[in-house]
Design an enzyme around this catalytic site. Structure first.
Site: not given
Ligand code: AMP
Length: 221
Positions: A17, A92, A131, A164, A175
């Site tokens: 994404k 999400r 990654r 990360r 996750r």
């Molecule tokens: P991502 O970079 O999108 O994988 O997000 C990393 C982490 O940030 C996720 O595992 C969540 O802990 C938090 N996070 C990011 N976007 C959201 C969202 N829309 N709702 C809830 N938690 C989020």
């Protein structure tokens, strides 16, 4: 003229994404809005919100809807969001999706497309565990599929490439469980809409990007 409206990327963590949103952001001239990037920026800045979010993010759980919706509301009020944005990692949860519908109801810019990227589980785990992300500019690499020219160094800005904390194997599993439980129901929520597209995320990022542009009717613009 390029179309306007928000584009949502749906799909499991690691499906691409962020990579696609970055590529299409240049191509379509719409800002890339990643709630994960915004949360990581608050963690780095050491704000109160960042300190609270870090523990949740490191465990692979989701940050609360109220916090996320606050960030998104503020971001959409910025002038560069006026023609629409590319959402990456948002919504999400069903509550977030419903709140987004309310935010755009009556606004000039609606939801133009929902791009659901699909990839087999084993490929997802391989993409996540390999990654690497530039600590300075956020560029995304993969140790096998998209390695930098010099190991550990960003081609674009010379920054250090890091894994990360939540891309470590023990967090990846959690996750994916959270995705199945909280985010997958969004597919049924959006699937009946005219802008919903299911697109294979197999192959390199350019190939996937072309597929998306074709589906959006922007391949030759
Ligand atoms: P991502 O970079 O999108 O994988 O997000 C990393 C982490 O940030 C996720 O595992 C969540 O802990 C938090 N996070 C990011 N976007 C959201 C969202 N829309 N709702 C809830 N938690 C989020």
């Amino acid at each position: 003229m390029k179309g306007q409206g928000h584009i949502i990327f749906l799909g499991a963590p690691g499906v691409g994404k962020g990579t696609q949103a970055k590529l299409l952001s240049n191509r379509l001239g719409l800002p890339h809005v990643s709630t994960g990037d915004m949360l990581r920026a608050s963690v780095l800045a050491g704000t109160a919100m960042g300190r609270r979010a870090k523990a949740v993010m490191d465990s692979g759980a989701l940050v609360g809807d109220e916090i996320i919706l606050g960030i998104v509301r503020e971001r959409l009020a910025e002038p560069d969001a006026a023609r629409g944005v590319l959402f990456d990692g948002f919504p999400r949860t069903l509550a977030q999706a419903k709140a987004l519908d309310e935010m755009v109801a009556g606004a000039t810019v609606g939801i133009r497309a929902i791009v659901h990227l699909v990839l087999a589980d084993e490929d997802i785990v391989e993409r996540l565990s390999g990654r690497r992300v530039c600590a300075q500019c956020g560029a995304i690499y993969h140790v096998r599929f998209q390695p930098p020219t010099r190991a550990g160094i960003c081609d674009r800005c010379g920054g250090e490439l890091l894994q990360r904390d939540d891309d470590k194997p023990e967090v990846i599993r959690h996750r994916l469980e959270v995705y199945r439980r909280d985010t997958e129901p969004l597919i049924a929520y959006y699937a009946g809409r005219p802008g919903y597209r299911e697109i294979s995320a197999v192959g390199d990022s350019e190939a996937v990007s072309m597929r998306i542009l074709e589906e959006l009717g922007e391949a030759h613009g």
